[in-house]
Design a protein around this motif. Structure first.
Motif, PDB file in Angstrom:
ATOM      1  N   MET A 160       0.829  -1.191   0.000  1.00 44.82           N
ATOM      2  CA  MET A 160       0.000   0.000   0.000  1.00 44.82           C
ATOM      3  C   MET A 160       0.877   1.260   0.000  1.00 44.82           C
ATOM      4  SD  MET A 160      -3.126  -0.983  -0.086  1.00 44.82           S
ATOM      5  CE  MET A 160      -4.017   0.480   0.478  1.00 44.82           C
ATOM      6  N   PRO A 161       0.442   2.302  -0.681  1.00 44.74           N
ATOM      7  CA  PRO A 161       1.231   3.547  -0.744  1.00 44.74           C
ATOM      8  C   PRO A 161       1.116   4.368   0.540  1.00 44.74           C
ATOM      9  CG  PRO A 161      -0.813   3.826  -1.942  1.00 44.74           C
ATOM     10  CD  PRO A 161      -0.776   2.388  -1.505  1.00 44.74           C
ATOM     11  N   ILE A 162       1.520   3.779   1.647  1.00 44.73           N
ATOM     12  CA  ILE A 162       1.387   4.436   2.945  1.00 44.73           C
ATOM     13  C   ILE A 162       2.180   5.743   2.995  1.00 44.73           C
ATOM     14  CG2 ILE A 162       1.822   4.210   5.423  1.00 44.73           C
ATOM     15  CD1 ILE A 162       1.459   1.187   5.074  1.00 44.73           C
ATOM     16  N   GLY A 163       3.405   5.703   2.470  1.00 45.71           N
ATOM     17  CA  GLY A 163       4.248   6.897   2.481  1.00 45.71           C
ATOM     18  C   GLY A 163       3.644   8.027   1.666  1.00 45.71           C
ATOM     19  N   ILE A 164       3.089   7.688   0.507  1.00 46.39           N
ATOM     20  CA  ILE A 164       2.474   8.699  -0.358  1.00 46.39           C
ATOM     21  C   ILE A 164       1.265   9.315   0.322  1.00 46.39           C
ATOM     22  CG2 ILE A 164       1.272   9.061  -2.549  1.00 46.39           C
ATOM     23  CD1 ILE A 164       3.008   6.867  -3.749  1.00 46.39           C
ATOM     24  N   ILE A 165       0.426   8.477   0.896  1.00 48.66           N
ATOM     25  CA  ILE A 165      -0.764   8.974   1.590  1.00 48.66           C
ATOM     26  C   ILE A 165      -0.366   9.883   2.752  1.00 48.66           C
ATOM     27  CG2 ILE A 165      -2.759   8.294   2.994  1.00 48.66           C
ATOM     28  CD1 ILE A 165      -2.885   5.717   1.319  1.00 48.66           C
ATOM     29  N   THR A 166       0.650   9.469   3.507  1.00 51.41           N
ATOM     30  CA  THR A 166       1.108  10.272   4.646  1.00 51.41           C
ATOM     31  C   THR A 166       1.625  11.626   4.199  1.00 51.41           C
ATOM     32  OG1 THR A 166       1.741   8.253   5.855  1.00 51.41           O
ATOM     33  CG2 THR A 166       2.702  10.340   6.600  1.00 51.41           C
ATOM     34  N   ASP A 167       2.454  11.636   3.158  1.00 55.00           N
ATOM     35  CA  ASP A 167       3.040  12.888   2.674  1.00 55.00           C
ATOM     36  C   ASP A 167       1.966  13.843   2.159  1.00 55.00           C
ATOM     37  OD1 ASP A 167       4.944  14.746   2.035  1.00 55.00           O
ATOM     38  OD2 ASP A 167       5.541  13.794   0.161  1.00 55.00           O
ATOM     39  N   CYS A 168       1.056  13.320   1.345  1.00 59.38           N
ATOM     40  CA  CYS A 168       0.001  14.167   0.769  1.00 59.38           C
ATOM     41  C   CYS A 168      -0.953  14.688   1.839  1.00 59.38           C
ATOM     42  CB  CYS A 168      -0.769  13.389  -0.298  1.00 59.38           C
ATOM     43  SG  CYS A 168       0.224  12.965  -1.755  1.00 59.38           S
ATOM     44  N   LEU A 169      -1.254  13.862   2.832  1.00 57.56           N
ATOM     45  CA  LEU A 169      -2.108  14.316   3.926  1.00 57.56           C
ATOM     46  C   LEU A 169      -1.432  15.430   4.717  1.00 57.56           C
ATOM     47  CD1 LEU A 169      -3.749  11.089   5.440  1.00 57.56           C
ATOM     48  CD2 LEU A 169      -4.898  13.026   4.341  1.00 57.56           C
ATOM     49  N   VAL A 182      -2.922  26.021  -1.174  1.00 57.35           N
ATOM     50  CA  VAL A 182      -1.781  25.145  -0.889  1.00 57.35           C
ATOM     51  C   VAL A 182      -2.246  23.721  -0.591  1.00 57.35           C
ATOM     52  CG1 VAL A 182       0.137  24.724   0.701  1.00 57.35           C
ATOM     53  CG2 VAL A 182      -0.357  27.048  -0.068  1.00 57.35           C
ATOM     54  N   SER A 183      -3.345  23.581   0.136  1.00 58.01           N
ATOM     55  CA  SER A 183      -3.837  22.256   0.506  1.00 58.01           C
ATOM     56  C   SER A 183      -4.152  21.410  -0.718  1.00 58.01           C
ATOM     57  CB  SER A 183      -5.093  22.377   1.381  1.00 58.01           C
ATOM     58  OG  SER A 183      -4.780  22.942   2.631  1.00 58.01           O
ATOM     59  N   PHE A 184      -4.660  22.053  -1.765  1.00 56.21           N
ATOM     60  CA  PHE A 184      -5.105  21.311  -2.939  1.00 56.21           C
ATOM     61  C   PHE A 184      -3.955  20.873  -3.847  1.00 56.21           C
ATOM     62  CE2 PHE A 184      -8.837  23.479  -1.449  1.00 56.21           C
ATOM     63  CZ  PHE A 184      -9.846  22.548  -1.646  1.00 56.21           C
ATOM     64  N   ILE A 185      -2.738  21.341  -3.555  1.00 55.96           N
ATOM     65  CA  ILE A 185      -1.577  20.851  -4.293  1.00 55.96           C
ATOM     66  C   ILE A 185      -1.355  19.382  -3.990  1.00 55.96           C
ATOM     67  CG2 ILE A 185       0.937  21.100  -4.547  1.00 55.96           C
ATOM     68  CD1 ILE A 185       0.615  24.047  -4.071  1.00 55.96           C
ATOM     69  N   ALA A 186      -1.907  18.905  -2.865  1.00 52.91           N
ATOM     70  CA  ALA A 186      -1.791  17.486  -2.514  1.00 52.91           C
ATOM     71  C   ALA A 186      -2.442  16.591  -3.563  1.00 52.91           C
ATOM     72  CB  ALA A 186      -2.435  17.240  -1.146  1.00 52.91           C
ATOM     73  N   ILE A 187      -3.383  17.131  -4.345  1.00 46.66           N
ATOM     74  CA  ILE A 187      -4.074  16.313  -5.349  1.00 46.66           C
ATOM     75  C   ILE A 187      -3.153  15.939  -6.511  1.00 46.66           C
ATOM     76  CG2 ILE A 187      -5.990  16.239  -6.987  1.00 46.66           C
ATOM     77  CD1 ILE A 187      -7.558  18.033  -5.074  1.00 46.66           C
ATOM     78  N   PRO A 188      -2.540  16.923  -7.234  1.00 52.81           N
ATOM     79  CA  PRO A 188      -1.595  16.524  -8.289  1.00 52.81           C
ATOM     80  C   PRO A 188      -0.378  15.793  -7.739  1.00 52.81           C
ATOM     81  CG  PRO A 188      -1.504  18.898  -7.932  1.00 52.81           C
ATOM     82  CD  PRO A 188      -2.707  18.393  -7.190  1.00 52.81           C
ATOM     83  N   ILE A 218      -1.408  12.164  -7.401  1.00 50.99           N
ATOM     84  CA  ILE A 218      -1.517  11.521  -8.719  1.00 50.99           C
ATOM     85  C   ILE A 218      -0.134  11.189  -9.269  1.00 50.99           C
ATOM     86  CG2 ILE A 218      -2.228  11.857 -11.114  1.00 50.99           C
ATOM     87  CD1 ILE A 218      -4.530  13.597 -10.058  1.00 50.99           C
ATOM     88  N   LEU A 219       0.790  12.154  -9.199  1.00 51.38           N
ATOM     89  CA  LEU A 219       2.142  11.942  -9.710  1.00 51.38           C
ATOM     90  C   LEU A 219       2.854  10.832  -8.945  1.00 51.38           C
ATOM     91  CD1 LEU A 219       4.596  12.712 -11.443  1.00 51.38           C
ATOM     92  CD2 LEU A 219       5.146  14.457  -9.730  1.00 51.38           C
ATOM     93  N   TYR A 220       2.774  10.872  -7.624  1.00 48.86           N
ATOM     94  CA  TYR A 220       3.468   9.889  -6.806  1.00 48.86           C
ATOM     95  C   TYR A 220       2.899   8.482  -6.990  1.00 48.86           C
ATOM     96  CZ  TYR A 220       6.062  13.503  -4.266  1.00 48.86           C
ATOM     97  OH  TYR A 220       6.917  14.521  -3.923  1.00 48.86           O
ATOM     98  N   ILE A 221       1.592   8.385  -7.190  1.00 44.19           N
ATOM     99  CA  ILE A 221       0.988   7.078  -7.422  1.00 44.19           C
ATOM    100  C   ILE A 221       1.487   6.484  -8.743  1.00 44.19           C
ATOM    101  CG2 ILE A 221      -1.173   5.952  -8.100  1.00 44.19           C
ATOM    102  CD1 ILE A 221      -0.819   6.068  -5.127  1.00 44.19           C
ATOM    103  N   ILE A 222       1.611   7.322  -9.763  1.00 46.56           N
ATOM    104  CA  ILE A 222       2.150   6.855 -11.044  1.00 46.56           C
ATOM    105  C   ILE A 222       3.570   6.324 -10.859  1.00 46.56           C
ATOM    106  CG2 ILE A 222       2.893   7.578 -13.352  1.00 46.56           C
ATOM    107  CD1 ILE A 222       0.559   9.565 -13.350  1.00 46.56           C
TER     108      ILE A 222
END
Length: 252
Positions: free
Chosen positions: A11-20, A171-177, A180-184
């Motif tokens: 699971m992308p735990i690190g990605i989720i943590t960083d984006c959150l 700034v908060s919404f930068i977590a969306i792109p 997406i990028l990190y998941i790719i």
């Protein structure tokens, strides 16, 4: 078979943590930023510019092949300039800003529109195109090691707080792109990383460090480097390092 099963349930735990952390940091900065003076915000921005210098230096000193790193930065930047890559990143950032402002008030920041747009582009690059994040997402997808991204998340939550004091909830919404990028990269990590070497990875980080150094100059308003146009250097960093190590160095 066991390895395949482990990769499937990774699971992308690190990605989720960083984006959150970016999202939450943006919210906190927006709420408390209203009670901070412009002078205070600008001084904090200068401090983070200095921090960007420190982080970039820590990455640059890892380089193993200085000529390859310089070559990757120069060629990658030339490609980016010819492709107007920076303009593309700016358009994407401005498009994201327009979408966000359809669901919220226009910016309440007391900085100029030009400075707002420039700072927004800077943090999009900082959060989405940093060498540490890109490499961390790749490693996370390959081995399930999330420590790189979790360490980055600790820095990002404070960085997002500071920038949100200047720019507000955008700034908060930068977590969306970013997500997406990190998941790719997470998905592609298993295909890319096995073909890399420690030398290629260190040279890749050094290229990212140079770009971050340029971002630091932008943050401190010392020099308006074309950081968006420099992004392609990250793409060619590893191939250039590999070619230099295996084909050029033996001839020297």
């Amino acid at each position: 078979m066991k390895v395949l099963i482990e990769r499937r349930i990774n699971m992308p735990i690190g990605i989720i943590t960083d984006c959150l952390c970016v999202f939450i940091g943006g919210i906190i900065g927006t709420v408390f930023g209203k009670h901070m003076s412009l002078d205070f915000k600008e001084k904090l921005n200068m401090i983070f510019g200095a921090c960007a210098f420190a982080i970039s230096i820590s990455s640059i000193i890892l380089m193993k092949n200085m000529p390859a790193v310089i070559l990757a930065v120069v060629i990658g930047s030339i490609i980016g300039i010819l492709m107007h890559f920076g303009d593309l990143v700016t358009k994407l950032g401005m498009g994201m800003k327009s979408i966000i402002f359809k669901f919220m008030k226009e910016k309440e920041s007391d900085i100029s529109d030009e400075e707002f747009d420039s700072t927004l582009l800077t943090i999009i690059l900082l959060f989405c195109a940093g060498g540490t994040g890109i490499y961390g997402a790749m490693v996370s997808g390959m081995s399930g090691d999330h420590t790189i991204l979790i360490a980055k998340a600790i820095l990002d939550i404070f960085t997002a707080m500071i920038f949100a004091c200047l720019l507000g909830p955008v700034v908060s919404f930068i977590a969306i792109p970013q997500f997406i990028l990190y998941i790719i990269l997470f998905i592609c990590g298993g295909l890319i990383v096995p073909y890399t070497t420690p030398v290629m990875i260190d040279d890749f980080k050094a290229v990212g460090g140079i770009i971050l150094l340029a971002i630091g100059f932008r943050m401190l308003r010392l020099k308006d480097f074309p950081t968006g146009d420099m992004i392609p250097a990250l793409i060619i960093a590893m191939p250039v390092s590999y070619i230099w190590t295996n084909f050029i160095v033996p001839l020297l």
